[in-house]
Design a protein around this motif. Structure first.
Motif, PDB file in Angstrom:
ATOM      1  N   ALA A 288      -0.053  -0.757  -5.985  1.00 32.92           N
ATOM      2  CA  ALA A 288       0.749   0.215  -5.236  1.00 32.92           C
ATOM      3  C   ALA A 288      -0.178   1.196  -4.525  1.00 32.92           C
ATOM      4  N   PRO A 289       0.200   1.693  -3.366  1.00 31.13           N
ATOM      5  CA  PRO A 289      -0.664   2.640  -2.644  1.00 31.13           C
ATOM      6  C   PRO A 289      -1.045   3.832  -3.512  1.00 31.13           C
ATOM      7  N   ASP A 291      -1.205   7.004  -3.328  1.00 33.31           N
ATOM      8  CA  ASP A 291      -0.782   8.340  -2.924  1.00 33.31           C
ATOM      9  C   ASP A 291       0.290   8.815  -3.887  1.00 33.31           C
ATOM     10  N   HIS A 293       3.313  10.113  -3.709  1.00 32.19           N
ATOM     11  CA  HIS A 293       4.703   9.682  -3.566  1.00 32.19           C
ATOM     12  C   HIS A 293       4.879   8.235  -4.010  1.00 32.19           C
ATOM     13  N   SER A 294       4.001   7.339  -3.538  1.00 28.16           N
ATOM     14  CA  SER A 294       4.126   5.915  -3.888  1.00 28.16           C
ATOM     15  C   SER A 294       3.984   5.719  -5.388  1.00 28.16           C
ATOM     16  N   GLN A 295       3.058   6.436  -5.991  1.00 24.62           N
ATOM     17  CA  GLN A 295       2.843   6.271  -7.426  1.00 24.62           C
ATOM     18  C   GLN A 295       3.991   6.861  -8.244  1.00 24.62           C
ATOM     19  N   VAL A 297       7.158   6.906  -7.242  1.00 23.57           N
ATOM     20  CA  VAL A 297       8.216   5.896  -7.122  1.00 23.57           C
ATOM     21  C   VAL A 297       7.915   4.709  -8.033  1.00 23.57           C
ATOM     22  N   LEU A 298       6.661   4.270  -8.013  1.00 21.07           N
ATOM     23  CA  LEU A 298       6.254   3.141  -8.859  1.00 21.07           C
ATOM     24  C   LEU A 298       6.469   3.454 -10.324  1.00 21.07           C
TER      25      LEU A 298
END
Length: 420
Positions: A288-289, A291, A293-295, A297-298
């Motif tokens: 996962a990216p 950053d 936000h991405s983490q 969400v992940l």
């Protein structure tokens, strides 16, 4: 088998491998692919090491789950190798047993399906940790684009032209080899009613990357031997079944289908499974990216996925154990010396924060019947984002062989007493 026999025992998986689609370097040698057809008039000889044994009966499962067309198996035999070692071609001729499917020597497996053999009686007990040789003959071959395999076998398989399933050994001048399994997906033994299977969901760490080829030194292999060395009873009647694959993810399709999509096929359909451990999620975090936000969400999605896995397993009266995720950080000196190309790309402070958050949730959430803290066992006390130096294979991500022994030796066996 009669109902009386069933009252005396039941079928339990003693070995399995997660089916995957063979491609690239995982395909058979070029000599065994012609005009898009693999294994035409070919015998494949493969070995697997059972966990628990049986007094006399076993059966095998062959898979065509990734096939786009039916797969016809012309002839299959089982035998004991000349030595109880994985990855060998020689077999004891007096132990050769033909395998039937519904009373027939040949079998056709529809695309996307598997087949279970008739019970095979060796006529003598098979002990725990027995190596079994499986020889399969394909007369017509199979579409090379759709071969069901397990690339990370860490076990050598052999190929030779013609029907050689009953030969004691192969002429090495004619034989080719590779370290992958093809079509074999499970072995069940008929065992007493108190015998159970403990199945593992995992990635390359559990699949055995950094273990010894043909040595059966993955950490689950070592754990099983430890179980067998305990006082006879609960622990010695527990099979260990490894359904891990390198690069696998809980949610996204990495190498092989994700856990949520393969749970029914690879875990719930196994015979005799009473407990499951999930030790997976590192690849989800690492791909996962990096950053915030991405983490975030992940992390939320991964926790939701763990909960779904627990719900689905408990619906089948299967206990669920979780393992904390091990470190994948790299010392700054290594990053400077090697550059990003030769170390894990997962190393990032934001991803490390996600790993710590997931581990804290695993330890405290109460969702699981038990927790195994592999993170605590393998991490460097001076820098918890890293593996201990003596446990690092060199890439910061994969534990080495020494770590596998530490994982097996530190595994809390008492959790099985609590669960059963």
């Amino acid at each position: 088998m009669s109902s009386n026999s069933n009252s005396q025992g039941h079928w339990v998986h003693t070995w399995a491998s997660m089916p995957m689609l063979a491609d690239g370097d995982n395909l058979p040698p070029d000599d065994f692919i012609k005009e898009g057809v693999a294994f035409r008039s070919t015998t494949i000889r493969q070995t697997v090491r059972l966990s628990i044994g049986t007094e006399k009966l076993l059966r095998i499962r062959l898979s065509n789950v990734f096939g786009s067309e039916p797969l016809t198996i012309a002839h299959t035999t089982l035998a004991l190798p000349t030595k109880n070692e994985s990855g060998t071609t020689g077999i004891q001729s007096q132990t050769i047993r033909s395998v039937s499917f519904g009373g027939s020597e040949s079998a056709t497996i529809p695309a996307g399906a598997l087949i279970v053999s008739d019970a095979v009686n060796f006529g003598f007990p098979l002990q725990s940790n027995t190596v079994l040789s499986i020889s399969i003959f394909l007369e017509d071959g199979h579409d090379a684009r759709c071969i069901t395999a397990h690339p990370g076998s860490r076990t050598t398989s052999y190929f030779i032209k013609g029907n050689r399933v009953s030969e004691g050994d192969f002429n090495r001048l004619d034989v080719k080899q590779t370290d992958h399994w093809y079509y074999i997906s499970g072995i069940e033994v008929f065992a007493p009613r108190d015998t159970r299977a403990f199945a593992l969901i995992g990635d390359s760490i559990t699949d055995g990357r950094c273990s010894l080829t043909n040595g059966d030194t993955r950490w689950p292999d070592i754990l099983f031997r430890r179980l067998q060395d305990t006082t006879p009873g609960l622990h010695t009647s527990l099979a260990v079944v490894n359904q891990a694959a390198g690069g696998n993810c809980v949610m996204g399709d990495g190498l092989g289908p994700n856990v949520l999509s393969r749970l029914d096929r690879d875990i719930i359909c196994l015979s005799g499974v009473s407990s499951v451990m999930i030790f997976e999620g590192i690849n989800d975090i690492g791909t996962a990216p990096a950053d915030s936000h991405s983490q975030e969400v992940l992390s939320n999605r991964l926790i939701a996925a763990y909960k779904q896995i627990a719900i689905r397993l408990r619906a089948q009266d299967i206990a669920i154990i979780a393992a904390t995720l091990t470190p994948f950080g790299i010392p700054q000196t290594d990053l400077i010396r090697h550059g990003d190309a030769s170390v894990t790309s997962y190393c990032d402070p934001i991803r490390e924060s996600t790993r710590q958050s997931i581990n804290n949730w695993i330890r405290t959430c109460g969702v699981f019947d038990a927790v195994v803290d592999f993170d605590e066992i393998l991490r460097d006390p001076a820098d918890q984002s890293r593996l201990k130096r003596e446990f690092d294979s060199g890439d910061g991500l994969h534990p080495n062989q020494t770590a596998f022994y530490a994982m097996a030796d530190s595994f809390p066996l008492h959790i099985f007493e609590k669960l059963f």
